[in-house]
Design an enzyme around this catalytic site. Structure first.
Site, PDB file in Angstrom:
ATOM      1  N   TYR A  54      34.249  -3.525 -41.248  1.00 27.61           N
ATOM      2  CA  TYR A  54      35.774  -3.457 -41.142  1.00 27.61           C
ATOM      3  C   TYR A  54      36.237  -4.424 -41.945  1.00 27.61           C
ATOM      4  O   TYR A  54      37.360  -4.057 -42.877  1.00 27.61           O
ATOM      5  CB  TYR A  54      36.357  -3.795 -39.963  1.00 27.61           C
ATOM      6  CG  TYR A  54      37.609  -3.806 -39.651  1.00 27.61           C
ATOM      7  CD1 TYR A  54      38.528  -2.607 -39.419  1.00 27.61           C
ATOM      8  CD2 TYR A  54      38.309  -5.008 -39.671  1.00 27.61           C
ATOM      9  CE1 TYR A  54      39.944  -2.918 -39.388  1.00 27.61           C
ATOM     10  CE2 TYR A  54      39.887  -5.103 -39.552  1.00 27.61           C
ATOM     11  CZ  TYR A  54      40.489  -4.084 -39.246  1.00 27.61           C
ATOM     12  OH  TYR A  54      41.798  -3.977 -39.141  1.00 27.61           O
ATOM     13  N   GLY A  72      29.236 -10.139 -34.869  1.00 26.74           N
ATOM     14  CA  GLY A  72      30.394 -10.008 -35.874  1.00 26.74           C
ATOM     15  C   GLY A  72      31.419 -10.726 -35.331  1.00 26.74           C
ATOM     16  O   GLY A  72      32.687 -10.607 -36.188  1.00 26.74           O
TER      17      GLY A  72
HETATM   18  P1  NAD Z   1      45.800   2.619 -34.206  1.00 26.97           P
HETATM   19  O1  NAD Z   1      44.454   3.112 -34.067  1.00 26.97           O
HETATM   20  O2  NAD Z   1      46.668   2.649 -33.095  1.00 26.97           O
HETATM   21  O3  NAD Z   1      46.333   3.289 -35.473  1.00 26.97           O
HETATM   22  C1  NAD Z   1      45.649   3.661 -36.497  1.00 26.97           C
HETATM   23  C2  NAD Z   1      46.174   5.152 -36.851  1.00 26.97           C
HETATM   24  O4  NAD Z   1      45.407   5.612 -38.136  1.00 26.97           O
HETATM   25  C3  NAD Z   1      45.618   6.147 -35.692  1.00 26.97           C
HETATM   26  O5  NAD Z   1      47.005   6.851 -35.392  1.00 26.97           O
HETATM   27  C4  NAD Z   1      44.727   7.023 -36.276  1.00 26.97           C
HETATM   28  O6  NAD Z   1      44.604   8.264 -35.484  1.00 26.97           O
HETATM   29  C5  NAD Z   1      44.885   7.100 -37.696  1.00 26.97           C
HETATM   30  N1  NAD Z   1      43.671   7.146 -38.578  1.00 26.97           N
HETATM   31  C6  NAD Z   1      42.504   6.512 -38.248  1.00 26.97           C
HETATM   32  N2  NAD Z   1      41.504   6.931 -39.327  1.00 26.97           N
HETATM   33  C7  NAD Z   1      42.361   8.118 -40.031  1.00 26.97           C
HETATM   34  C8  NAD Z   1      42.109   8.996 -41.194  1.00 26.97           C
HETATM   35  N3  NAD Z   1      40.419   8.790 -41.707  1.00 26.97           N
HETATM   36  N4  NAD Z   1      42.776   9.498 -41.601  1.00 26.97           N
HETATM   37  C9  NAD Z   1      44.279   9.694 -41.060  1.00 26.97           C
HETATM   38  N5  NAD Z   1      44.472   9.058 -39.878  1.00 26.97           N
HETATM   39  C10 NAD Z   1      43.500   8.053 -39.774  1.00 26.97           C
HETATM   40  O7  NAD Z   1      45.682   1.081 -34.628  1.00 26.97           O
HETATM   41  P2  NAD Z   1      46.929  -0.034 -35.146  1.00 26.97           P
HETATM   42  O8  NAD Z   1      46.611  -1.218 -34.367  1.00 26.97           O
HETATM   43  O9  NAD Z   1      48.356   0.816 -35.036  1.00 26.97           O
HETATM   44  O10 NAD Z   1      46.194  -0.394 -36.478  1.00 26.97           O
HETATM   45  C11 NAD Z   1      47.072   0.228 -37.667  1.00 26.97           C
HETATM   46  C12 NAD Z   1      46.549  -0.663 -38.973  1.00 26.97           C
HETATM   47  O11 NAD Z   1      46.868  -2.215 -38.774  1.00 26.97           O
HETATM   48  C13 NAD Z   1      45.149  -0.451 -39.070  1.00 26.97           C
HETATM   49  O12 NAD Z   1      44.975  -0.217 -40.563  1.00 26.97           O
HETATM   50  C14 NAD Z   1      44.472  -1.642 -38.765  1.00 26.97           C
HETATM   51  O13 NAD Z   1      43.052  -1.865 -39.313  1.00 26.97           O
HETATM   52  C15 NAD Z   1      45.572  -2.582 -39.079  1.00 26.97           C
HETATM   53  N6  NAD Z   1      45.613  -3.811 -38.445  1.00 26.97           N
HETATM   54  C16 NAD Z   1      45.774  -3.776 -36.811  1.00 26.97           C
HETATM   55  C17 NAD Z   1      45.799  -4.809 -36.305  1.00 26.97           C
HETATM   56  C18 NAD Z   1      46.116  -5.108 -34.819  1.00 26.97           C
HETATM   57  O14 NAD Z   1      45.820  -6.159 -34.324  1.00 26.97           O
HETATM   58  N7  NAD Z   1      46.460  -3.993 -34.103  1.00 26.97           N
HETATM   59  C19 NAD Z   1      45.458  -6.344 -36.861  1.00 26.97           C
HETATM   60  C20 NAD Z   1      45.100  -6.027 -38.400  1.00 26.97           C
HETATM   61  C21 NAD Z   1      45.100  -5.123 -38.912  1.00 26.97           C
HETATM   62  C1  UD1 Z   2      41.782  -7.156 -33.755  1.00 27.92           C
HETATM   63  C2  UD1 Z   2      42.168  -5.671 -34.180  1.00 27.92           C
HETATM   64  C3  UD1 Z   2      41.836  -5.459 -35.692  1.00 27.92           C
HETATM   65  C4  UD1 Z   2      42.402  -6.506 -36.530  1.00 27.92           C
HETATM   66  C5  UD1 Z   2      41.927  -8.007 -36.159  1.00 27.92           C
HETATM   67  C6  UD1 Z   2      42.655  -9.041 -36.800  1.00 27.92           C
HETATM   68  C7  UD1 Z   2      41.982  -4.058 -32.788  1.00 27.92           C
HETATM   69  C8  UD1 Z   2      41.443  -2.952 -31.563  1.00 27.92           C
HETATM   70  N1  UD1 Z   2      41.442  -4.913 -33.350  1.00 27.92           N
HETATM   71  O1  UD1 Z   2      40.384  -7.397 -33.947  1.00 27.92           O
HETATM   72  O2  UD1 Z   2      42.048  -4.125 -35.995  1.00 27.92           O
HETATM   73  O3  UD1 Z   2      41.977  -6.445 -37.893  1.00 27.92           O
HETATM   74  O4  UD1 Z   2      42.530  -7.922 -34.651  1.00 27.92           O
HETATM   75  O5  UD1 Z   2      42.746 -10.386 -36.246  1.00 27.92           O
HETATM   76  O6  UD1 Z   2      43.204  -4.048 -32.806  1.00 27.92           O
HETATM   77  N2  UD1 Z   2      37.217  -8.649 -26.018  1.00 27.92           N
HETATM   78  C9  UD1 Z   2      36.874  -8.785 -24.710  1.00 27.92           C
HETATM   79  N3  UD1 Z   2      36.884  -7.693 -23.687  1.00 27.92           N
HETATM   80  C10 UD1 Z   2      37.115  -6.560 -24.148  1.00 27.92           C
HETATM   81  C11 UD1 Z   2      37.633  -6.166 -25.305  1.00 27.92           C
HETATM   82  C12 UD1 Z   2      37.845  -7.395 -26.359  1.00 27.92           C
HETATM   83  O7  UD1 Z   2      36.330  -9.999 -24.088  1.00 27.92           O
HETATM   84  O8  UD1 Z   2      37.243  -5.835 -23.125  1.00 27.92           O
HETATM   85  C13 UD1 Z   2      37.216  -9.707 -26.868  1.00 27.92           C
HETATM   86  C14 UD1 Z   2      36.462  -9.447 -28.067  1.00 27.92           C
HETATM   87  O9  UD1 Z   2      35.248  -9.710 -28.063  1.00 27.92           O
HETATM   88  C15 UD1 Z   2      37.242 -10.318 -29.090  1.00 27.92           C
HETATM   89  C16 UD1 Z   2      38.677 -10.503 -28.400  1.00 27.92           C
HETATM   90  O10 UD1 Z   2      38.622  -9.976 -27.299  1.00 27.92           O
HETATM   91  O11 UD1 Z   2      36.678 -11.675 -28.981  1.00 27.92           O
HETATM   92  C17 UD1 Z   2      39.699  -9.816 -29.342  1.00 27.92           C
HETATM   93  O12 UD1 Z   2      39.111  -8.559 -29.448  1.00 27.92           O
HETATM   94  P1  UD1 Z   2      40.175  -7.256 -30.080  1.00 27.92           P
HETATM   95  O13 UD1 Z   2      41.221  -6.979 -29.520  1.00 27.92           O
HETATM   96  O14 UD1 Z   2      39.010  -6.169 -30.378  1.00 27.92           O
HETATM   97  O15 UD1 Z   2      40.152  -7.712 -31.588  1.00 27.92           O
HETATM   98  P2  UD1 Z   2      39.660  -8.353 -32.946  1.00 27.92           P
HETATM   99  O16 UD1 Z   2      38.165  -8.296 -32.909  1.00 27.92           O
HETATM  100  O17 UD1 Z   2      40.284  -9.760 -33.068  1.00 27.92           O
END
Ligand code: NAD
Ligand code: UD1
Length: 312
Positions: free
Chosen positions: A148, A277
């Site tokens: 990722y 990881g």
């Molecule tokens: P999310 O899973 O809710 O949104 C991702 C969307 O992309 C979903 O609607 C999914 O259906 C769509 N998608 C996935 N693969 C696809 C593909 N191959 N083609 C078309 N659509 C596809 O997750 P989110 O939290 O809204 O994340 C949005 C973006 O932000 C992602 O790029 C994620 O890596 C990034 N991001 C999120 C966080 C976080 O904390 N949520 C942190 C860092 C980066």
């Molecule tokens: C999240 C985002 C990722 C983003 C990153 C940036 C999601 C799913 N992941 O990853 O897209 O790039 O932040 O910082 O939005 N955990 C538990 N129990 C659970 C689930 C998670 O202990 O049931 C722990 C995980 O092991 C981790 C922490 O919670 O230590 C956060 O996990 P998660 O929410 O998946 O986020 P990131 O791995 O930080």
């Protein structure tokens, strides 16, 4: 008759972050096109009967479809990706298609159509454990520990290549941990706040991976949307990546404490081995964010949790 508006393309627009941005763009009067394969996103997240919204159901790994989706757009917000770090560890080949090939397809389609502005959702994951518990600035050495993170970092490099070579205007954001309503809790790969709050609400046991002392810099969705709108509207793009966090560290045990205090208690909490990881500490130095944008005042974790749970 007035000219039809050029839409803004939001890839991943049916997902958590994307659907909030789509709502805000529609409210500002924009036309919006969403490209989403609905692997995590949902139709229900979108106001599908809105006259200025178009949903294309399909994959960003499909170059021909991306070319069609970008045609006629004024800008792109590229959010489509498999957001789970753990999913990329389990299935690097398939997540690479979404998380890297998708970005390359977006860049190439923009080049071919002469669309310039693109916002990109990169991640704090690219720093790996190099923060060592301190606030991480953008110049910190990159140490992607997972497919990722490697895909996000490679995407940044390609966006930069297209900027230098083809005049793209990428605004790269390195999101830390975004939370809020519509973050899907249904998969074990979902964001930790969505899982913990849903399980607490349902009285189901909670699993913590590791000792719960790992920390994250949690950032509320409404605050993020505000920044994305600014980046789309800015006359000049901010060059170079910008961390999106509040320079705060919250451990999972502290998070559980907050959730417990909102519910008046917690279901059983057990501690399992850490995920491979998994990053230990993640905290943003947000100097650049404060210099380059006008972020809103930070939404506290407590207020964000209350909003998420419909308690305020
Ligand atoms: P999310 O899973 O809710 O949104 C991702 C969307 O992309 C979903 O609607 C999914 O259906 C769509 N998608 C996935 N693969 C696809 C593909 N191959 N083609 C078309 N659509 C596809 O997750 P989110 O939290 O809204 O994340 C949005 C973006 O932000 C992602 O790029 C994620 O890596 C990034 N991001 C999120 C966080 C976080 O904390 N949520 C942190 C860092 C980066
Ligand atoms: C999240 C985002 C990722 C983003 C990153 C940036 C999601 C799913 N992941 O990853 O897209 O790039 O932040 O910082 O939005 N955990 C538990 N129990 C659970 C689930 C998670 O202990 O049931 C722990 C995980 O092991 C981790 C922490 O919670 O230590 C956060 O996990 P998660 O929410 O998946 O986020 P990131 O791995 O930080």
């Amino acid at each position: 008759m007035s000219e039809p508006l050029s839409p803004i393309l939001v890839t991943g627009g049916a997902g958590f972050i994307g659907s909030h941005l789509v709502d805000a763009l529609l409210a500002q009067g924009h036309a919006v096109r969403v490209l989403d394969n609905l692997s995590m996103g949902k139709r229900d997240n979108l106001p599908l009967d809105h006259p200025r919204l178009q949903l294309i159901e399909g994959d960003v790994a499909d170059a021909t479809l991306v070319l069609q989706a970008v045609a006629g757009c004024s800008a792109v917000v590229h959010l489509a990706a498999v957001a789970s770090v753990q999913a990329s560890v389990d299935d690097p080949v398939s997540t690479h298609q979404s998380n890297f090939v998708g970005t390359l397809n977006v860049c190439e389609a923009m080049r071919q159509h002469g669309v310039r502005r693109v916002l990109f959702a990169s991640s704090a994951a690219i720093y790996g454990n190099n923060g060592e518990g301190q606030a991480i600035d953008e110049a910190t050495a990159k140490a992607p520990l997972t497919p990722y993170a490697a895909d996000k970092l490679a995407s940044e490099h390609y966006l930069d290549f297209y900027r230098r070579q083809h005049g793209l205007e990428p605004a790269i954001f390195r999101f830390f941990n975004i939370f809020g309503p519509r973050q899907d809790p249904s998969s074990p790969y979902s964001g930790v706040i969505s899982i913990f709050t849903t399980r607490a609400q349902q009285g189901l046991p909670i699993s913590v991976f590791g000792d719960g002392e790992q920390t994250r810099d949690f950032f509320y969705i409404a605050d993020l949307v505000e920044l994305l709108l600014q980046a789309l509207a800015a006359p000049q793009v901010v060059e170079g990546a910008v961390n999106v966090g509040w320079n705060q560290s919250v451990s999972l045990n502290q998070l559980l404490g907050e959730i417990g205090s909102l519910f008046g208690g917690l279901p059983a909490v057990s501690y399992a081995p850490p995920r491979p990881g998994d990053i230990r500490h993640s905290r943003a130095n947000n100097q650049r964010l404060l210099e380059c944008y006008r972020p809103p005042s930070p939404t506290s974790i407590r207020f964000g949790l209350q909003q998420l749970l419909g308690l305020s």
